[in-house]
Scaffold this motif. Structure first.
Motif, PDB file in Angstrom:
ATOM      1  N   ILE A 189       0.865  -1.189   0.000  1.00  0.00           N
ATOM      2  CA  ILE A 189       0.000   0.000   0.000  1.00  0.00           C
ATOM      3  C   ILE A 189       0.897   1.234   0.000  1.00  0.00           C
ATOM      4  O   ILE A 189       1.490   1.587   1.020  1.00  0.00           O
ATOM      5  CB  ILE A 189      -0.934   0.005   1.234  1.00  0.00           C
ATOM      6  N   PRO A 190       1.011   1.916  -1.138  1.00  0.00           N
ATOM      7  CA  PRO A 190       1.961   3.039  -1.231  1.00  0.00           C
ATOM      8  C   PRO A 190       1.628   4.215  -0.314  1.00  0.00           C
ATOM      9  O   PRO A 190       2.530   4.951   0.083  1.00  0.00           O
ATOM     10  CB  PRO A 190       1.899   3.446  -2.703  1.00  0.00           C
ATOM     11  N   GLU A 191       0.373   4.388   0.042  1.00  0.00           N
ATOM     12  CA  GLU A 191       0.006   5.489   0.928  1.00  0.00           C
ATOM     13  C   GLU A 191       0.554   5.297   2.337  1.00  0.00           C
ATOM     14  O   GLU A 191       0.708   6.262   3.075  1.00  0.00           O
ATOM     15  CB  GLU A 191      -1.524   5.637   1.001  1.00  0.00           C
ATOM     16  N   VAL A 192       0.819   4.057   2.712  1.00  0.00           N
ATOM     17  CA  VAL A 192       1.413   3.783   4.026  1.00  0.00           C
ATOM     18  C   VAL A 192       2.910   4.045   3.907  1.00  0.00           C
ATOM     19  O   VAL A 192       3.641   3.297   3.270  1.00  0.00           O
ATOM     20  CB  VAL A 192       1.143   2.340   4.494  1.00  0.00           C
ATOM     21  N   GLN A 193       3.345   5.133   4.499  1.00  0.00           N
ATOM     22  CA  GLN A 193       4.735   5.553   4.404  1.00  0.00           C
ATOM     23  C   GLN A 193       5.633   4.816   5.379  1.00  0.00           C
ATOM     24  O   GLN A 193       6.776   4.538   5.083  1.00  0.00           O
ATOM     25  CB  GLN A 193       4.839   7.063   4.674  1.00  0.00           C
ATOM     26  N   GLU A 194       5.093   4.544   6.567  1.00  0.00           N
ATOM     27  CA  GLU A 194       5.862   3.852   7.594  1.00  0.00           C
ATOM     28  C   GLU A 194       4.924   2.959   8.387  1.00  0.00           C
ATOM     29  O   GLU A 194       3.756   3.290   8.569  1.00  0.00           O
ATOM     30  CB  GLU A 194       6.536   4.849   8.554  1.00  0.00           C
ATOM     31  N   CYS A 195       5.458   1.851   8.849  1.00  0.00           N
ATOM     32  CA  CYS A 195       4.714   0.928   9.703  1.00  0.00           C
ATOM     33  C   CYS A 195       5.671   0.437  10.778  1.00  0.00           C
ATOM     34  O   CYS A 195       6.703  -0.153  10.461  1.00  0.00           O
ATOM     35  CB  CYS A 195       4.161  -0.239   8.894  1.00  0.00           C
ATOM     36  N   PHE A 196       5.306   0.695  12.025  1.00  0.00           N
ATOM     37  CA  PHE A 196       6.143   0.308  13.150  1.00  0.00           C
ATOM     38  C   PHE A 196       5.431  -0.746  13.984  1.00  0.00           C
ATOM     39  O   PHE A 196       4.238  -0.624  14.247  1.00  0.00           O
ATOM     40  CB  PHE A 196       6.440   1.524  14.044  1.00  0.00           C
ATOM     41  N   VAL A 197       6.162  -1.757  14.404  1.00  0.00           N
ATOM     42  CA  VAL A 197       5.657  -2.747  15.342  1.00  0.00           C
ATOM     43  C   VAL A 197       5.820  -2.145  16.733  1.00  0.00           C
ATOM     44  O   VAL A 197       6.894  -1.649  17.073  1.00  0.00           O
ATOM     45  CB  VAL A 197       6.448  -4.072  15.246  1.00  0.00           C
ATOM     46  N   LEU A 198       4.749  -2.185  17.515  1.00  0.00           N
ATOM     47  CA  LEU A 198       4.772  -1.583  18.845  1.00  0.00           C
ATOM     48  C   LEU A 198       4.600  -2.636  19.932  1.00  0.00           C
ATOM     49  O   LEU A 198       4.036  -3.699  19.696  1.00  0.00           O
ATOM     50  CB  LEU A 198       3.639  -0.554  18.983  1.00  0.00           C
ATOM     51  N   MET A 199       5.053  -2.291  21.102  1.00  0.00           N
ATOM     52  CA  MET A 199       4.776  -3.095  22.292  1.00  0.00           C
ATOM     53  C   MET A 199       3.740  -2.325  23.090  1.00  0.00           C
ATOM     54  O   MET A 199       3.832  -1.110  23.221  1.00  0.00           O
ATOM     55  CB  MET A 199       6.052  -3.282  23.115  1.00  0.00           C
ATOM     56  N   GLY A 200       2.758  -3.022  23.608  1.00  0.00           N
ATOM     57  CA  GLY A 200       1.736  -2.352  24.401  1.00  0.00           C
ATOM     58  C   GLY A 200       0.352  -2.697  23.898  1.00  0.00           C
ATOM     59  O   GLY A 200       0.117  -3.770  23.360  1.00  0.00           O
ATOM     60  N   GLN A 201      -0.574  -1.753  24.045  1.00  0.00           N
ATOM     61  CA  GLN A 201      -1.969  -1.994  23.712  1.00  0.00           C
ATOM     62  C   GLN A 201      -2.244  -2.003  22.217  1.00  0.00           C
ATOM     63  O   GLN A 201      -3.281  -2.486  21.779  1.00  0.00           O
ATOM     64  CB  GLN A 201      -2.851  -0.943  24.385  1.00  0.00           C
ATOM     65  N   VAL A 202      -1.338  -1.440  21.440  1.00  0.00           N
ATOM     66  CA  VAL A 202      -1.502  -1.359  19.988  1.00  0.00           C
ATOM     67  C   VAL A 202      -0.387  -2.171  19.349  1.00  0.00           C
ATOM     68  O   VAL A 202       0.740  -2.186  19.839  1.00  0.00           O
ATOM     69  CB  VAL A 202      -1.434   0.117  19.526  1.00  0.00           C
ATOM     70  N   ASP A 203      -0.695  -2.852  18.252  1.00  0.00           N
ATOM     71  CA  ASP A 203       0.300  -3.705  17.596  1.00  0.00           C
ATOM     72  C   ASP A 203       1.163  -2.947  16.586  1.00  0.00           C
ATOM     73  O   ASP A 203       2.349  -3.222  16.453  1.00  0.00           O
ATOM     74  CB  ASP A 203      -0.391  -4.876  16.900  1.00  0.00           C
ATOM     75  N   PHE A 204       0.550  -2.018  15.842  1.00  0.00           N
ATOM     76  CA  PHE A 204       1.267  -1.298  14.794  1.00  0.00           C
ATOM     77  C   PHE A 204       0.872   0.169  14.785  1.00  0.00           C
ATOM     78  O   PHE A 204      -0.252   0.521  15.115  1.00  0.00           O
ATOM     79  CB  PHE A 204       0.948  -1.878  13.404  1.00  0.00           C
ATOM     80  N   LEU A 205       1.810   1.001  14.370  1.00  0.00           N
ATOM     81  CA  LEU A 205       1.543   2.411  14.122  1.00  0.00           C
ATOM     82  C   LEU A 205       1.867   2.665  12.655  1.00  0.00           C
ATOM     83  O   LEU A 205       2.981   2.384  12.197  1.00  0.00           O
ATOM     84  CB  LEU A 205       2.415   3.307  15.014  1.00  0.00           C
ATOM     85  N   LEU A 206       0.878   3.185  11.927  1.00  0.00           N
ATOM     86  CA  LEU A 206       1.062   3.488  10.505  1.00  0.00           C
ATOM     87  C   LEU A 206       1.111   4.999  10.316  1.00  0.00           C
ATOM     88  O   LEU A 206       0.362   5.742  10.949  1.00  0.00           O
ATOM     89  CB  LEU A 206      -0.104   2.943   9.671  1.00  0.00           C
TER      90      LEU A 206
END
Length: 161
Positions: A97-114
């Motif tokens: 998905i080209p609109e997604v510039q960055e995707c980070f794996v997170l620790m905590g209540q959320v799995d990913f930050l886009l």
């Protein structure tokens, strides 16, 4: 890739990196002049830094707004499960998905930050319903629209020994 580490960098290497992260299009001659080297040794140092993987690549930074990408969105993504197959499917799908510039794996209540760019809210809504909400294993997506940027930079804070 070289086995050298950042501990092997001297002050001149750090100064070269500082100049290149500010102007990736600078020639070895331009960088050499700024750091007080002749062109050939500077070029060899740049090659070494690239071989070490310290310099991954040099790119042009585009102005998203001038290109009509006026909306910046940050989305928190939670998956239903964290099994290996689901994670692989999600990773592969998100990379397409080209609109997604960055995707980070997170620790905590959320799995990913886009970090997502879109032309406008309607374009994001279409992206959300046609792609993001259909990503494999997604349980929940919470999105926030950035109103303005107080700071944006690609420059890393470098130690200057």
């Amino acid at each position: 890739m070289s086995r050298e580490t950042p501990k092997d960098l001297d002050r001149t290497d750090w100064r070269i990196l500082d100049h290149l992260q500010k102007d990736g299009a600078a020639t070895a001659a331009e960088v050499a002049e700024r750091v007080g080297l002749s062109q050939s040794p500077c070029w060899r140092r740049i090659q070494r830094l690239e071989g070490m993987g310290v310099i991954r690549r040099r790119v042009a930074l585009l102005d998203r707004k001038r290109l009509g990408l006026n909306v910046l969105i940050f989305s928190h993504v939670k998956l239903e499960a964290h099994s290996g197959d689901r994670l692989e499917e999600f990773r592969d799908a998100i990379r397409r998905i080209p609109e997604v510039q960055e995707c980070f794996v997170l620790m905590g209540q959320v799995d990913f930050l886009l970090r997502i760019v879109a032309a406008d809210i309607e374009a994001y809504e279409k992206l959300f319903f046609e792609k993001l909400s259909k990503l494999p294993g997604v349980r929940e997506i919470n999105s926030m629209i950035a109103v303005s940027a107080m700071k944006e930079t690609t420059e890393l804070p470098l130690p200057m020994p």
